[in-house]
Design an enzyme around this catalytic site. Sequence first.
Site, mmCIF file in Angstrom:
data_model
loop_
_atom_site.group_PDB
_atom_site.id
_atom_site.type_symbol
_atom_site.label_atom_id
_atom_site.label_comp_id
_atom_site.label_asym_id
_atom_site.label_seq_id
_atom_site.Cartn_x
_atom_site.Cartn_y
_atom_site.Cartn_z
ATOM 1 C CE1 TYR A 10 1.304 0.811 4.242
ATOM 2 C CE2 TYR A 10 0.853 -1.534 4.220
ATOM 3 C CZ TYR A 10 1.460 -0.436 4.796
ATOM 4 O OH TYR A 10 2.237 -0.582 5.914
ATOM 5 N N GLY A 11 2.158 1.134 0.097
ATOM 6 C CA GLY A 11 3.015 2.308 0.251
ATOM 7 C C GLY A 11 4.101 2.373 -0.796
ATOM 8 C CB THR A 12 7.742 3.081 -0.488
ATOM 9 O OG1 THR A 12 8.174 1.980 0.319
ATOM 10 C CG2 THR A 12 7.489 4.319 0.373
ATOM 11 C CG LEU A 13 7.469 -2.328 -0.827
ATOM 12 C CD1 LEU A 13 7.125 -3.441 0.150
ATOM 13 C CD2 LEU A 13 8.798 -2.598 -1.503
ATOM 14 C CD GLU A 85 7.651 -3.180 4.570
ATOM 15 O OE1 GLU A 85 7.892 -2.255 5.383
ATOM 16 O OE2 GLU A 85 7.136 -2.971 3.462
#
Length: 159
Positions: A10-13, A85
Site C-alpha cells: 500500500y506504500g512505497t512498494l 519491513e
Amino acid sequence: MFKMAQVFVYGTLKSGQPNNYRMLDAANGKAKLLARSRTVDSYPLVIATQYNVPFLLNIPGKGHRVQGEIYSVDEKMLNFLDWFERCPHQYQRTLVKLEVDEWVGEGENNPKAGSIVEAFVYSTTTYKPEWLQNPTYENYNYKGDHGLEYIRREDRSTK
C-alpha cells in the site's frame, strides 16, 4: 514445498513508488502483480517519522479503506520483505481481507471485481501515540498533495 504467498502493498512498494524496484528485483525473489485492491475494513494509513514513511496502523475501523496492490511472492521474496519491513519489530505480517478492484494476473478462475480475497499485509501495532493525530490517507503516493516526500533508506544520513 513453499506455496506462493499473496502480499498486499500500500506504500512505497506499489507500482510507481520509490521502492517498487525491490519487488521487481529477481535477486530478492519472485513477485508478480495480481490485482489492484482495497482493504475491506478501514485502517489509518499515516505518514510518519522524519523520513516520511507510510505506516498502516493495525487499528481496524478507523481511517479509510486503503488502496494498494496484491502480489504473488515466493519464499525468498517473502523473506526479503520480512527483512525490508523489519518484521516483526517495526511491522507485523498479518492477514487482511481485500476487495478486488481489478485483477490483472493471468490465468483462469481469477477473482472478479468486488470479490473478497485474503493476503498478508505489513502493518504495525508499534507506533507513537501522536501518529493517531496525523492525517490518514486512502491511497499513498510519495509525491502526493501532502508534501511529505519519502526519503529512501539509501538517502538517509547516518548521523
